[in-house]
Design a protein around this motif. Structure first.
Motif, PDB file in Angstrom:
ATOM      1  N   UNK A   1      28.971 -24.891   7.546  1.00 48.32           N
ATOM      2  CA  UNK A   1      28.095 -25.677   6.667  1.00 48.32           C
ATOM      3  C   UNK A   1      27.960 -25.017   5.295  1.00 48.32           C
ATOM      4  N   UNK A   2      27.886 -23.679   5.276  1.00 46.08           N
ATOM      5  CA  UNK A   2      27.769 -22.976   4.007  1.00 46.08           C
ATOM      6  C   UNK A   2      29.001 -23.166   3.134  1.00 46.08           C
ATOM      7  N   UNK A   3      30.187 -23.078   3.735  1.00 47.06           N
ATOM      8  CA  UNK A   3      31.428 -23.286   2.981  1.00 47.06           C
ATOM      9  C   UNK A   3      31.491 -24.715   2.455  1.00 47.06           C
ATOM     10  N   UNK A   4      31.145 -25.673   3.300  1.00 41.93           N
ATOM     11  CA  UNK A   4      31.148 -27.071   2.878  1.00 41.93           C
ATOM     12  C   UNK A   4      30.138 -27.303   1.749  1.00 41.93           C
ATOM     13  N   UNK A   5      28.948 -26.699   1.885  1.00 40.60           N
ATOM     14  CA  UNK A   5      27.930 -26.858   0.843  1.00 40.60           C
ATOM     15  C   UNK A   5      28.324 -26.185  -0.450  1.00 40.60           C
ATOM     16  N   UNK A   6      28.960 -25.001  -0.374  1.00 36.84           N
ATOM     17  CA  UNK A   6      29.364 -24.282  -1.582  1.00 36.84           C
ATOM     18  C   UNK A   6      30.383 -25.079  -2.381  1.00 36.84           C
ATOM     19  N   UNK A   7      31.289 -25.785  -1.689  1.00 37.35           N
ATOM     20  CA  UNK A   7      32.304 -26.568  -2.380  1.00 37.35           C
ATOM     21  C   UNK A   7      31.750 -27.865  -2.968  1.00 37.35           C
ATOM     22  N   UNK A   8      30.614 -28.336  -2.465  1.00 39.44           N
ATOM     23  CA  UNK A   8      30.109 -29.649  -2.885  1.00 39.44           C
ATOM     24  C   UNK A   8      28.755 -29.609  -3.575  1.00 39.44           C
ATOM     25  N   UNK A   9      28.143 -28.415  -3.733  1.00 42.13           N
ATOM     26  CA  UNK A   9      26.795 -28.346  -4.295  1.00 42.13           C
ATOM     27  C   UNK A   9      26.757 -28.825  -5.741  1.00 42.13           C
ATOM     28  N   UNK A  10      27.796 -28.528  -6.530  1.00 44.33           N
ATOM     29  CA  UNK A  10      27.808 -28.951  -7.936  1.00 44.33           C
ATOM     30  C   UNK A  10      27.816 -30.465  -8.043  1.00 44.33           C
ATOM     31  N   UNK A  11      28.685 -31.116  -7.270  1.00 43.23           N
ATOM     32  CA  UNK A  11      28.738 -32.578  -7.291  1.00 43.23           C
ATOM     33  C   UNK A  11      27.461 -33.212  -6.769  1.00 43.23           C
ATOM     34  N   UNK A  12      26.860 -32.594  -5.732  1.00 47.29           N
ATOM     35  CA  UNK A  12      25.627 -33.149  -5.177  1.00 47.29           C
ATOM     36  C   UNK A  12      24.478 -33.072  -6.182  1.00 47.29           C
ATOM     37  N   UNK A  13      24.346 -31.933  -6.875  1.00 48.90           N
ATOM     38  CA  UNK A  13      23.278 -31.799  -7.859  1.00 48.90           C
ATOM     39  C   UNK A  13      23.495 -32.761  -9.025  1.00 48.90           C
TER      40      UNK A  13
ATOM     41  N   UNK B   1      24.965 -35.673  -8.832  1.00 53.44           N
ATOM     42  CA  UNK B   1      24.572 -36.998  -8.326  1.00 53.44           C
ATOM     43  C   UNK B   1      23.047 -37.119  -8.257  1.00 53.44           C
ATOM     44  N   UNK B   2      22.381 -36.046  -7.816  1.00 51.99           N
ATOM     45  CA  UNK B   2      20.929 -36.080  -7.708  1.00 51.99           C
ATOM     46  C   UNK B   2      20.279 -36.219  -9.084  1.00 51.99           C
ATOM     47  N   UNK B   3      20.841 -35.536 -10.099  1.00 55.64           N
ATOM     48  CA  UNK B   3      20.314 -35.664 -11.460  1.00 55.64           C
ATOM     49  C   UNK B   3      20.475 -37.090 -11.967  1.00 55.64           C
TER      50      UNK B   3
ATOM     51  N   UNK C   1      20.725 -39.790 -10.101  1.00 53.49           N
ATOM     52  CA  UNK C   1      19.878 -40.676  -9.302  1.00 53.49           C
ATOM     53  C   UNK C   1      18.420 -40.592  -9.736  1.00 53.49           C
ATOM     54  N   UNK C   2      17.940 -39.368 -10.022  1.00 48.68           N
ATOM     55  CA  UNK C   2      16.542 -39.177 -10.399  1.00 48.68           C
ATOM     56  C   UNK C   2      16.312 -39.343 -11.895  1.00 48.68           C
ATOM     57  N   UNK C   3      17.373 -39.322 -12.683  1.00 50.11           N
ATOM     58  CA  UNK C   3      17.223 -39.435 -14.128  1.00 50.11           C
ATOM     59  C   UNK C   3      16.592 -38.209 -14.746  1.00 50.11           C
ATOM     60  N   UNK C   4      16.780 -37.057 -14.121  1.00 51.53           N
ATOM     61  CA  UNK C   4      16.183 -35.806 -14.620  1.00 51.53           C
ATOM     62  C   UNK C   4      17.212 -34.695 -14.549  1.00 51.53           C
ATOM     63  N   UNK C   5      17.330 -33.918 -15.637  1.00 56.57           N
ATOM     64  CA  UNK C   5      18.281 -32.802 -15.670  1.00 56.57           C
ATOM     65  C   UNK C   5      17.569 -31.522 -15.278  1.00 56.57           C
ATOM     66  N   UNK C   6      18.035 -30.894 -14.191  1.00 56.12           N
ATOM     67  CA  UNK C   6      17.410 -29.677 -13.687  1.00 56.12           C
ATOM     68  C   UNK C   6      17.700 -28.471 -14.577  1.00 56.12           C
TER      69      UNK C   6
END
Length: 413
Positions: free
Chosen positions: A336-348, A350-352, A354-359
């Protein structure tokens, strides 16, 4: 068929349904806790590695690795350039003129760092050519007073390609009309974006125009170096300066941005240690799980002992049971950690959206997105530590099981 008794019984105990469902629940939570701890640790360290990479590639790709400056200017920068490039560790060198000022445009004012460069040489020491949104370095022509600005500056001053801006220097000029600030109108020739704070205060102009504006009489203030090893930049700059005649000042990236690099390295170390404690807590939950299992299986242990099982074999049975929980949790958490490390940038990203907010805002942080770089060395260390702690956690409960007296355990059965 031959079956190792300790392994066979340990696996049967792990898979068997228990009368006490609370023990099964504790076993599951121990496994999930270990899994989440390992996964989060891998993801967080990958993000820290990403910040470290972006610092070296983006920030240090724009600012000089090392600088050789004259006293105050270089009378013959061409000769210095040729001498500097003879050093085996210097990949390329380029002259520059640098000064601070203000840019006014669109009814707003912004402080900037003016960098006078030669376009044909600047691309060999900087990554800016790879991050141009509009225009390019070749659009900077001597005598045309063109300027290249960052995307953040263009947005704040509401500037587009071809717009006119006024560059104001903090030095004053004495004229018959009185003391007036030195200023010059420039035309926006290009816009770049490296996703860092440099987008808001870094500008490029032709070195000939900078010489006229800052009045260096055609001389360069210094020569910037691109070296093959970032961490050897201070040593290389010192060696190069010794080979040159005359007095020169040297500087390198460790003096201008070294504190940011050290901060990221320290944060990675401290966050890694803190999250490792979470993995340790999850691993040692196996202790409570096995203690309850031993209590639940006291009669079974006594029967095994009366049938000839040695204390060592009983101990190995419960170590196998704890190891199954630890190995399963660690392996699933690693995946799960390897999968998350490869996809965390794209997920964040997408989340930005979706929420209309830049973290991560470039006004606050040196990049505007969440980077990630998985290093397999971190994965092996984290997985190994998780397995080691989970195996250590099985020793005490298994030892307690091996010390059970059969006669005492079966007395009230």
């Amino acid at each position: 068929m031959f079956r190792p008794l300790s392994l066979y019984v340990g696996l049967r105990y792990t898979a068997a349904k228990r009368r006490n469902h609370f023990i099964s629940f504790i076993s599951l939570t121990s496994m999930i806790g270990l899994m989440l701890g390992v996964a989060v640790l891998i993801i967080v360290l990958s993000v820290m590695n990403g910040f470290d990479r972006e610092l070296k590639q983006r920030i240090l790709g724009m600012v000089p690795h090392a600088v050789i400056q004259g006293n105050p200017d270089l009378d013959d920068w061409q000769e210095v350039d040729r001498e500097v490039e003879k050093h085996p560790s210097v990949i390329a060198a380029a002259p520059f003129i640098q000064g601070q000022g203000m840019v006014t445009g669109g009814g707003d004012v912004r402080g900037v760092m003016l960098n006078g460069v030669l376009p044909e040489q600047e691309r060999s020491v900087s990554i800016i050519e790879n991050h141009m949104i509009e225009g390019g370095l070749d659009d900077l022509k001597s005598g045309e007073f063109g300027i290249i600005i960052g995307r953040q500056m263009a947005a704040s001053l509401r500037l587009q390609l071809g717009d006119r801006v006024t560059v104001v220097l903090p030095e004053a000029s004495v004229t018959p009309a009185g003391v007036l600030p030195r200023l010059k109108r420039f035309t926006v020739k290009g816009v770049f974006s490296v996703g860092a704070e440099l987008d808001g205060n870094y500008t490029l102009i032709h070195m000939d125009d900078a010489s006229k504006l800052i009045r260096t009489d055609g001389k360069a203030q210094g020569v910037r170096l691109l070296v093959d090893d970032l961490f050897q930049a201070p040593k290389v700059a010192e060696e190069v300066a010794r080979q040159l005649s005359g007095r020169h000042y040297i500087s390198d990236w460790t003096r201008t941005h070294g504190n940011l690099f050290q901060a990221i390295r320290m944060e990675k170390t401290m966050i890694g240690l803190l999250l490792m404690f979470i993995v340790a807590v999850a691993a040692f939950n196996i202790v409570s799980t096995l203690v309850m299992v031993v209590t639940d299986k006291t009669a079974d242990i006594a029967i095994l002992r009366t049938m000839g099982a040695t204390p060592g074999r009983v101990m190995r049975i419960f170590m196998v049971q704890g190891a199954v929980i630890g190995i399963t949790g660690t392996l699933v958490g690693t995946a799960l950690g390897i999968l998350g490390a490869y996809n965390i940038s794209g997920f964040i990203a997408w989340l930005e959206a979706f929420m209309g907010h830049q973290f991560l805002s470039a006004d606050v942080y040196f990049i505007s997105y969440l980077p990630s770089q998985l290093q397999w060395q971190d994965v092996w260390v984290i997985s190994g530590a998780g397995l080691a702690m989970s195996l250590l956690a099985t020793i005490y409960p298994a030892w307690r099981a091996s010390r059970i007296d059969p006669a005492e355990a079966l007395r009230y059965e």
